[in-house]
Design a protein around this motif. Structure first.
Motif, mmCIF file in Angstrom:
data_model
loop_
_atom_site.group_PDB
_atom_site.id
_atom_site.type_symbol
_atom_site.label_atom_id
_atom_site.label_comp_id
_atom_site.label_asym_id
_atom_site.label_seq_id
_atom_site.Cartn_x
_atom_site.Cartn_y
_atom_site.Cartn_z
ATOM 1 N N ILE A 1 -4.903 10.844 -0.676
ATOM 2 C CA ILE A 1 -6.115 10.728 0.120
ATOM 3 C C ILE A 1 -7.127 9.826 -0.767
ATOM 4 C CG2 ILE A 1 -7.747 11.915 1.424
ATOM 5 C CD1 ILE A 1 -4.831 11.655 2.735
ATOM 6 N N PRO A 2 -7.685 10.351 -1.711
ATOM 7 C CA PRO A 2 -8.406 9.548 -2.536
ATOM 8 C C PRO A 2 -8.108 8.086 -2.905
ATOM 9 C CG PRO A 2 -8.330 11.529 -3.767
ATOM 10 C CD PRO A 2 -7.321 11.718 -2.636
ATOM 11 N N ALA A 3 -6.923 7.873 -3.025
ATOM 12 C CA ALA A 3 -6.281 6.528 -3.295
ATOM 13 C C ALA A 3 -6.583 5.642 -2.102
ATOM 14 C CB ALA A 3 -4.853 6.497 -3.689
ATOM 15 N N LEU A 4 -6.167 6.116 -0.953
ATOM 16 C CA LEU A 4 -6.578 5.316 0.260
ATOM 17 C C LEU A 4 -7.817 5.194 0.527
ATOM 18 C CD1 LEU A 4 -3.553 7.140 2.589
ATOM 19 C CD2 LEU A 4 -3.641 4.757 1.425
ATOM 20 N N GLU A 5 -8.671 6.198 0.437
ATOM 21 C CA GLU A 5 -10.253 5.949 0.579
ATOM 22 C C GLU A 5 -10.591 5.060 -0.062
ATOM 23 O OE1 GLU A 5 -11.452 10.774 1.680
ATOM 24 O OE2 GLU A 5 -11.418 10.060 -0.366
ATOM 25 N N SER A 6 -10.231 4.733 -1.364
ATOM 26 C CA SER A 6 -10.737 3.714 -2.326
ATOM 27 C C SER A 6 -10.180 2.267 -1.907
ATOM 28 C CB SER A 6 -10.098 3.944 -3.638
ATOM 29 O OG SER A 6 -10.355 2.710 -4.580
ATOM 30 N N GLU B 1 -9.278 -9.240 -0.260
ATOM 31 C CA GLU B 1 -10.031 -10.460 0.269
ATOM 32 C C GLU B 1 -8.820 -10.566 1.511
ATOM 33 O OE1 GLU B 1 -10.524 -14.208 -1.781
ATOM 34 O OE2 GLU B 1 -11.590 -12.761 -3.077
ATOM 35 N N HIS B 2 -7.617 -10.732 1.102
ATOM 36 C CA HIS B 2 -6.503 -11.000 1.830
ATOM 37 C C HIS B 2 -6.019 -9.575 2.535
ATOM 38 C CE1 HIS B 2 -6.685 -14.706 -0.003
ATOM 39 N NE2 HIS B 2 -6.865 -14.488 -1.169
ATOM 40 N N PRO B 3 -5.277 -10.157 3.635
ATOM 41 C CA PRO B 3 -4.460 -9.208 4.483
ATOM 42 C C PRO B 3 -3.666 -8.245 3.648
ATOM 43 C CG PRO B 3 -4.378 -11.245 5.793
ATOM 44 C CD PRO B 3 -4.980 -11.541 4.348
ATOM 45 N N LEU B 4 -3.632 -6.961 3.885
ATOM 46 C CA LEU B 4 -2.749 -5.984 3.101
ATOM 47 C C LEU B 4 -2.396 -5.002 4.001
ATOM 48 C CD1 LEU B 4 -2.334 -4.559 0.240
ATOM 49 C CD2 LEU B 4 -4.252 -3.094 0.915
ATOM 50 N N GLN B 5 -1.003 -4.880 3.815
ATOM 51 C CA GLN B 5 -0.181 -3.930 4.622
ATOM 52 C C GLN B 5 0.158 -2.672 3.496
ATOM 53 O OE1 GLN B 5 3.651 -5.233 5.321
ATOM 54 N NE2 GLN B 5 3.806 -3.836 7.169
ATOM 55 N N MET B 6 -0.106 -1.511 4.306
ATOM 56 C CA MET B 6 0.021 -0.177 3.594
ATOM 57 C C MET B 6 1.230 0.601 4.472
ATOM 58 S SD MET B 6 -3.544 1.086 2.078
ATOM 59 C CE MET B 6 -4.481 0.760 3.505
ATOM 60 N N VAL B 7 2.063 1.249 3.464
ATOM 61 C CA VAL B 7 3.174 2.005 4.055
ATOM 62 C C VAL B 7 2.923 3.302 3.248
ATOM 63 C CG1 VAL B 7 5.515 2.424 4.445
ATOM 64 C CG2 VAL B 7 4.506 0.172 5.057
ATOM 65 N N VAL B 8 3.194 4.641 3.845
ATOM 66 C CA VAL B 8 3.309 5.845 3.272
ATOM 67 C C VAL B 8 4.649 6.597 3.591
ATOM 68 C CG1 VAL B 8 2.242 8.285 3.031
ATOM 69 C CG2 VAL B 8 0.798 6.412 3.179
ATOM 70 N N VAL B 9 5.413 6.977 2.282
ATOM 71 C CA VAL B 9 6.542 7.830 2.655
ATOM 72 C C VAL B 9 6.508 8.871 2.025
ATOM 73 C CG1 VAL B 9 8.950 7.394 1.979
ATOM 74 C CG2 VAL B 9 7.788 5.282 2.227
ATOM 75 N N ASP B 10 6.454 9.916 2.958
ATOM 76 C CA ASP B 10 6.322 11.234 2.624
ATOM 77 C C ASP B 10 7.564 11.986 2.615
ATOM 78 O OD1 ASP B 10 5.577 13.829 2.778
ATOM 79 O OD2 ASP B 10 5.127 14.075 4.803
ATOM 80 N N HIS C 1 -13.035 -0.528 -0.678
ATOM 81 C CA HIS C 1 -13.089 -1.801 -1.202
ATOM 82 C C HIS C 1 -11.954 -2.481 -0.734
ATOM 83 C CE1 HIS C 1 -15.663 0.150 -4.195
ATOM 84 N NE2 HIS C 1 -14.664 1.355 -4.110
ATOM 85 N N PRO C 2 -12.193 -3.073 0.479
ATOM 86 C CA PRO C 2 -11.051 -3.782 0.940
ATOM 87 C C PRO C 2 -10.682 -5.403 0.537
ATOM 88 C CG PRO C 2 -12.953 -3.670 2.596
ATOM 89 C CD PRO C 2 -13.329 -3.185 1.300
#
Length: 91
Positions: A20-25, A32-41, A29-30
């Motif tokens: 959660i803190p990693a995602l908040e960070s 400059e370029h498009p970023l895709q995120m995926v979480v594997v639980d 601080h977005p």
């Protein structure tokens, strides 16, 4: 929508207090370029997937029904991305 330049795959097992803190960070601080995120639980029991889903519905969550090895989870997350570059994170 522009294709993401980089994808970040987070694999976590019961690491809500780190993920959660990693995602908040990232969102504070977005890039400059498009970023895709995926979480594997990896079969967590700490409510991590529910909290990610509630706070960031745009992040896909792949929930494993049982604990799998790290390589299998990284491969699963990588296959779910569309970016040419993938950063693998195991918090």
């Amino acid at each position: 929508m522009e294709r993401p330049a980089v994808a970040v795959v987070f694999v976590a097992t019961n690491e809500r207090n780190v993920l959660i803190p990693a995602l908040e960070s990232v969102f504070a601080h977005p890039p400059e370029h498009p970023l895709q995120m995926v979480v594997v639980d990896n079969a967590s029991t700490d409510g991590m997937a529910d909290e990610v889903s509630r706070r960031w519905p745009e992040i896909p969550i792949i929930t494993q029904p049982w604990r799998m090895g790290l390589p299998a989870n990284l491969n699963t997350g990588t296959r779910a991305t569309s970016a040419p570059l993938v950063m693998l994170c195991n918090p």
